[in-house]
Enzyme design. Sequence first.
Site, PDB file in Angstrom:
ATOM      1  N   SER A   7       0.830  -1.226  -0.145  1.00 26.91           N
ATOM      2  CA  SER A   7      -0.154   0.048  -0.066  1.00 26.91           C
ATOM      3  C   SER A   7       0.708   1.190   0.012  1.00 26.91           C
ATOM      4  O   SER A   7       1.626   1.517   0.850  1.00 26.91           O
ATOM      5  CB  SER A   7      -1.116   0.070   1.271  1.00 26.91           C
ATOM      6  OG  SER A   7      -1.473   1.219   1.444  1.00 26.91           O
ATOM      7  N   HIS A  32      -1.056  -1.226  -4.129  1.00 24.24           N
ATOM      8  CA  HIS A  32      -2.446  -0.974  -3.809  1.00 24.24           C
ATOM      9  C   HIS A  32      -2.643   0.426  -3.531  1.00 24.24           C
ATOM     10  O   HIS A  32      -1.652   1.189  -2.792  1.00 24.24           O
ATOM     11  CB  HIS A  32      -2.650  -1.523  -2.425  1.00 24.24           C
ATOM     12  CG  HIS A  32      -4.278  -1.408  -2.056  1.00 24.24           C
ATOM     13  ND1 HIS A  32      -4.989  -2.343  -2.731  1.00 24.24           N
ATOM     14  CD2 HIS A  32      -4.479  -0.936  -0.685  1.00 24.24           C
ATOM     15  CE1 HIS A  32      -6.245  -1.915  -1.908  1.00 24.24           C
ATOM     16  NE2 HIS A  32      -6.084  -1.281  -0.953  1.00 24.24           N
ATOM     17  N   ASP A  34      -4.970   3.411  -2.084  1.00 25.39           N
ATOM     18  CA  ASP A  34      -5.937   3.824  -1.259  1.00 25.39           C
ATOM     19  C   ASP A  34      -6.324   5.391  -1.600  1.00 25.39           C
ATOM     20  O   ASP A  34      -5.793   6.310  -1.320  1.00 25.39           O
ATOM     21  CB  ASP A  34      -5.687   3.855   0.219  1.00 25.39           C
ATOM     22  CG  ASP A  34      -5.373   2.170   0.552  1.00 25.39           C
ATOM     23  OD1 ASP A  34      -6.239   1.582   0.617  1.00 25.39           O
ATOM     24  OD2 ASP A  34      -4.134   2.054   1.271  1.00 25.39           O
ATOM     25  N   MET A  36      -9.091   8.112  -0.531  1.00 24.83           N
ATOM     26  CA  MET A  36      -9.788   8.337   0.537  1.00 24.83           C
ATOM     27  C   MET A  36     -10.305   9.875   0.405  1.00 24.83           C
ATOM     28  O   MET A  36      -9.778  10.886   0.024  1.00 24.83           O
ATOM     29  CB  MET A  36      -9.039   8.249   1.849  1.00 24.83           C
ATOM     30  CG  MET A  36      -8.492   6.979   2.332  1.00 24.83           C
ATOM     31  SD  MET A  36      -7.877   6.889   3.796  1.00 24.83           S
ATOM     32  CE  MET A  36      -7.070   5.197   3.792  1.00 24.83           C
ATOM     33  N   HIS A  65      -8.334   1.426  -4.662  1.00 26.29           N
ATOM     34  CA  HIS A  65      -9.382   0.903  -3.540  1.00 26.29           C
ATOM     35  C   HIS A  65      -9.938   2.280  -3.161  1.00 26.29           C
ATOM     36  O   HIS A  65      -9.197   3.052  -2.691  1.00 26.29           O
ATOM     37  CB  HIS A  65      -8.519   0.159  -2.471  1.00 26.29           C
ATOM     38  CG  HIS A  65      -9.498   0.391  -1.201  1.00 26.29           C
ATOM     39  ND1 HIS A  65      -9.207  -0.126  -0.030  1.00 26.29           N
ATOM     40  CD2 HIS A  65     -10.996  -0.142  -1.000  1.00 26.29           C
ATOM     41  CE1 HIS A  65     -10.054  -0.393   0.761  1.00 26.29           C
ATOM     42  NE2 HIS A  65     -11.156  -0.056   0.217  1.00 26.29           N
ATOM     43  N   MET A  67     -12.261   4.238  -1.292  1.00 23.55           N
ATOM     44  CA  MET A  67     -12.909   4.395  -0.024  1.00 23.55           C
ATOM     45  C   MET A  67     -13.565   5.802  -0.039  1.00 23.55           C
ATOM     46  O   MET A  67     -13.055   6.822   0.629  1.00 23.55           O
ATOM     47  CB  MET A  67     -11.926   4.310   1.089  1.00 23.55           C
ATOM     48  CG  MET A  67     -11.430   2.864   1.464  1.00 23.55           C
ATOM     49  SD  MET A  67     -10.117   2.839   2.943  1.00 23.55           S
ATOM     50  CE  MET A  67      -8.670   2.957   1.846  1.00 23.55           C
ATOM     51  N   MET A 136     -12.090  -5.930   4.523  1.00 15.34           N
ATOM     52  CA  MET A 136     -11.112  -5.039   5.339  1.00 15.34           C
ATOM     53  C   MET A 136     -10.954  -5.925   6.790  1.00 15.34           C
ATOM     54  O   MET A 136     -11.828  -6.286   7.261  1.00 15.34           O
ATOM     55  CB  MET A 136     -11.733  -3.875   5.575  1.00 15.34           C
ATOM     56  CG  MET A 136     -12.018  -2.989   4.184  1.00 15.34           C
ATOM     57  SD  MET A 136     -10.352  -2.483   3.700  1.00 15.34           S
ATOM     58  CE  MET A 136      -9.732  -1.670   4.942  1.00 15.34           C
ATOM     59  N   ASP A 174      -6.990  -6.461   3.694  1.00 15.50           N
ATOM     60  CA  ASP A 174      -6.191  -5.292   3.860  1.00 15.50           C
ATOM     61  C   ASP A 174      -6.381  -4.578   5.156  1.00 15.50           C
ATOM     62  O   ASP A 174      -7.579  -4.526   5.745  1.00 15.50           O
ATOM     63  CB  ASP A 174      -7.053  -4.222   2.741  1.00 15.50           C
ATOM     64  CG  ASP A 174      -6.476  -2.897   2.920  1.00 15.50           C
ATOM     65  OD1 ASP A 174      -5.480  -2.650   3.588  1.00 15.50           O
ATOM     66  OD2 ASP A 174      -6.730  -1.979   2.374  1.00 15.50           O
TER      67      ASP A 174
END
Length: 215
Positions: A7, A32, A34, A36, A65, A67, A136, A174
């Site tokens: 990540s 990965h 993330d 957000m 990913h 979020m 998760m 994750d």
Amino acid sequence: MIKIAPSILSADFSCLGDEIKKVADAGAEYVHIDVMDGTFVPNITLGSPVVKSVRKVSDIVFDVHLMTEHPETHIAEFADAGADIITFHSEAARHANRIIQQIHDHGCKAGIALNPGTPLVMLEELLEYVDMVLLMTVNPGYGGQKFIKTSLDKISILKHTLEDNELDIDIEVDGGINAETSKAVREAGANVLVAGSAVYGQADVAAAIKAIRGE
């Protein structure tokens, strides 16, 4: 095959391109990413322009990913930026099937994620359409959290469900993944392992990746 997805949340953002090349050269299959939005989760991380800029440095699989609230509004921009896999949260999706189709229409693999408190039953009508399920193993929003052990049963149940229905779908995990917890999640049935500080925080990144893979 066990795939490792470091990540970049734990990477040094002042030299992000080099950080991505480092884990690719060390044997990671995915990176990965993330995303957000400060609403679905408390933090804000990065957007598609960053993904587009670092896409130039490596052809490693970009595992994006989301979020975010309203994930359907972000699919096109991240696909155009170079995402290979786009995963969104069931909890944020009003029309999950439509979002899955949208991701596929943009040439990416589609994943759907569940928070620790969301039951697997939320995926019953969707499994045959996705390429990956992300479970998760911490509550999303912050790196460095402790692995939630009850997630192991969830991984195992999902694995058996996929086998019973003859579905070839990746199970990604994750949160709190390191050389110790990775053994348990692999045995439970996960095959894509996201790790942050357990990779980027180590002096020997290649050795850390091998340890998480169980080699």
